[in-house]
Scaffold this motif. Structure first.
Motif, PDB file in Angstrom:
ATOM      1  N   ALA A  78       0.837  -1.208   0.000  1.00  0.00           N
ATOM      2  CA  ALA A  78       0.000   0.000   0.000  1.00  0.00           C
ATOM      3  C   ALA A  78       0.867   1.250   0.000  1.00  0.00           C
ATOM      4  CB  ALA A  78      -0.922  -0.002   1.214  1.00  0.00           C
ATOM      5  N   THR A  79       1.941   1.236   0.778  1.00  0.00           N
ATOM      6  CA  THR A  79       2.851   2.388   0.824  1.00  0.00           C
ATOM      7  C   THR A  79       3.526   2.598  -0.525  1.00  0.00           C
ATOM      8  OG1 THR A  79       3.241   1.971   3.167  1.00  0.00           O
ATOM      9  CG2 THR A  79       4.839   3.370   2.031  1.00  0.00           C
ATOM     10  N   ALA A  80       3.962   1.502  -1.158  1.00  0.00           N
ATOM     11  CA  ALA A  80       4.608   1.613  -2.470  1.00  0.00           C
ATOM     12  C   ALA A  80       3.624   2.113  -3.519  1.00  0.00           C
ATOM     13  CB  ALA A  80       5.182   0.268  -2.886  1.00  0.00           C
ATOM     14  N   GLY A  81       2.391   1.619  -3.473  1.00  0.00           N
ATOM     15  CA  GLY A  81       1.374   2.078  -4.423  1.00  0.00           C
ATOM     16  C   GLY A  81       1.089   3.556  -4.268  1.00  0.00           C
ATOM     17  N   HIS A  82       1.025   4.010  -3.020  1.00  0.00           N
ATOM     18  CA  HIS A  82       0.814   5.432  -2.764  1.00  0.00           C
ATOM     19  C   HIS A  82       1.971   6.250  -3.349  1.00  0.00           C
ATOM     20  CE1 HIS A  82      -0.487   9.059  -0.740  1.00  0.00           C
ATOM     21  NE2 HIS A  82       0.733   9.210  -0.262  1.00  0.00           N
ATOM     22  N   GLY A  83       3.198   5.769  -3.175  1.00  0.00           N
ATOM     23  CA  GLY A  83       4.358   6.475  -3.728  1.00  0.00           C
ATOM     24  C   GLY A  83       4.313   6.556  -5.239  1.00  0.00           C
ATOM     25  N   ARG A  84       3.898   5.459  -5.882  1.00  0.00           N
ATOM     26  CA  ARG A  84       3.802   5.469  -7.345  1.00  0.00           C
ATOM     27  C   ARG A  84       2.713   6.420  -7.817  1.00  0.00           C
ATOM     28  NH1 ARG A  84       5.024  -0.043  -6.436  1.00  0.00           N
ATOM     29  NH2 ARG A  84       2.811  -0.580  -6.369  1.00  0.00           N
ATOM     30  N   ARG A  85       1.566   6.426  -7.097  1.00  0.00           N
ATOM     31  CA  ARG A  85       0.484   7.352  -7.485  1.00  0.00           C
ATOM     32  C   ARG A  85       0.905   8.806  -7.330  1.00  0.00           C
ATOM     33  NH1 ARG A  85      -2.299   3.494  -4.797  1.00  0.00           N
ATOM     34  NH2 ARG A  85      -2.506   4.723  -2.894  1.00  0.00           N
ATOM     35  N   MET A  86       1.604   9.115  -6.240  1.00  0.00           N
ATOM     36  CA  MET A  86       2.050  10.488  -6.016  1.00  0.00           C
ATOM     37  C   MET A  86       3.091  10.893  -7.057  1.00  0.00           C
ATOM     38  SD  MET A  86       0.301  11.852  -3.668  1.00  0.00           S
ATOM     39  CE  MET A  86      -1.072  10.898  -4.291  1.00  0.00           C
ATOM     40  N   ALA A  87       3.980   9.972  -7.414  1.00  0.00           N
ATOM     41  CA  ALA A  87       4.976  10.279  -8.441  1.00  0.00           C
ATOM     42  C   ALA A  87       4.284  10.537  -9.775  1.00  0.00           C
ATOM     43  CB  ALA A  87       5.976   9.136  -8.568  1.00  0.00           C
ATOM     44  N   ALA A  88       3.310   9.703 -10.103  1.00  0.00           N
ATOM     45  CA  ALA A  88       2.589   9.890 -11.364  1.00  0.00           C
ATOM     46  C   ALA A  88       1.850  11.224 -11.366  1.00  0.00           C
ATOM     47  CB  ALA A  88       1.611   8.744 -11.589  1.00  0.00           C
ATOM     48  N   LYS A  89       1.323  11.581 -10.209  1.00  0.00           N
ATOM     49  CA  LYS A  89       0.558  12.830 -10.123  1.00  0.00           C
ATOM     50  C   LYS A  89       1.449  14.063 -10.209  1.00  0.00           C
ATOM     51  CE  LYS A  89      -2.792  15.107  -7.125  1.00  0.00           C
ATOM     52  NZ  LYS A  89      -3.537  15.007  -5.865  1.00  0.00           N
ATOM     53  N   HIS A  90       2.625  14.011  -9.588  1.00  0.00           N
ATOM     54  CA  HIS A  90       3.453  15.210  -9.480  1.00  0.00           C
ATOM     55  C   HIS A  90       4.658  15.246 -10.419  1.00  0.00           C
ATOM     56  CE1 HIS A  90       1.170  16.693  -6.106  1.00  0.00           C
ATOM     57  NE2 HIS A  90       1.230  15.497  -5.564  1.00  0.00           N
ATOM     58  N   ILE A  91       5.081  14.123 -10.930  1.00  0.00           N
ATOM     59  CA  ILE A  91       6.283  14.098 -11.765  1.00  0.00           C
ATOM     60  C   ILE A  91       5.931  13.967 -13.239  1.00  0.00           C
ATOM     61  CG2 ILE A  91       8.392  12.818 -12.294  1.00  0.00           C
ATOM     62  CD1 ILE A  91       8.478  12.026  -9.336  1.00  0.00           C
ATOM     63  N   ILE A  92       5.017  13.062 -13.545  1.00  0.00           N
ATOM     64  CA  ILE A  92       4.678  12.791 -14.939  1.00  0.00           C
ATOM     65  C   ILE A  92       3.591  13.765 -15.383  1.00  0.00           C
ATOM     66  CG2 ILE A  92       3.781  11.060 -16.524  1.00  0.00           C
ATOM     67  CD1 ILE A  92       4.874   8.954 -14.564  1.00  0.00           C
ATOM     68  N   SER A  93       3.834  14.418 -16.508  1.00  0.00           N
ATOM     69  CA  SER A  93       2.856  15.402 -16.979  1.00  0.00           C
ATOM     70  C   SER A  93       1.540  14.710 -17.330  1.00  0.00           C
ATOM     71  CB  SER A  93       3.387  16.152 -18.198  1.00  0.00           C
ATOM     72  OG  SER A  93       3.490  15.277 -19.290  1.00  0.00           O
ATOM     73  N   LYS A  94       0.463  15.454 -17.236  1.00  0.00           N
ATOM     74  CA  LYS A  94      -0.864  14.898 -17.450  1.00  0.00           C
ATOM     75  C   LYS A  94      -1.005  14.303 -18.853  1.00  0.00           C
ATOM     76  CE  LYS A  94      -4.993  16.281 -15.128  1.00  0.00           C
ATOM     77  NZ  LYS A  94      -5.870  17.328 -14.713  1.00  0.00           N
ATOM     78  N   SER A  95      -0.375  14.926 -19.824  1.00  0.00           N
ATOM     79  CA  SER A  95      -0.503  14.444 -21.197  1.00  0.00           C
ATOM     80  C   SER A  95       0.234  13.116 -21.410  1.00  0.00           C
ATOM     81  CB  SER A  95       0.049  15.485 -22.167  1.00  0.00           C
ATOM     82  OG  SER A  95       1.427  15.675 -21.937  1.00  0.00           O
TER      83      SER A  95
END
Length: 124
Positions: A78-95
């Motif tokens: 769960a902690t790793a999944g949260h980290g991946r979601r946050m990285a996707a949200k803040h690092i990877i551009s929406k497009s």
């Protein structure tokens, strides 16, 4: 840790190394504090999971009883999944984020026969 999606490869201990760790850690479960016997079901685990930035260092290895392992694993995932979601949200551009195949775009209607959204034609 290079990224939330890649981690250090897992290294396995020999039986002698596991026995040494058991003696050094006092034969106690790191989660519940239960005294373990050498014949009990216990597992050598990473205190900080590899997927959460942990390493294979000796200091990061702990003992976990068979009863605590599922709960610890669920928490680590769960902690790793949260980290991946946050990285996707803040690092990877929406497009650049992966979009659902069923994402509805304005002016489209779902065609069940084709299994996808198609441009909606005006009914005038």
């Amino acid at each position: 840790m290079r990224s939330p999606w890649h981690h250090e490869p897992r290294k396995f201990l020999t039986e002698q190394q596991a026995a040494k760790l058991f003696l050094e850690r006092g034969g106690v479960c790191s989660q519940c504090g239960r005294k373990l016997m050498p014949a009990d079901d216990w597992i050598v685990e990473h205190a900080l999971a590899l997927e959460n930035g942990g390493t294979n260092d000796w200091s990061n290895l702990t003992l976990t009883c068979a009863w605590c392992k599922p709960k610890k694993d669920a928490h680590d995932h769960a902690t790793a999944g949260h980290g991946r979601r946050m990285a996707a949200k803040h690092i990877i551009s929406k497009s650049m984020r992966k979009k659902s195949a069923l994402s509805k775009k304005p002016g489209t209607k779902f065609n069940w026969a084709a299994g996808r959204y198609e441009r909606q034609e005006d009914e005038s």
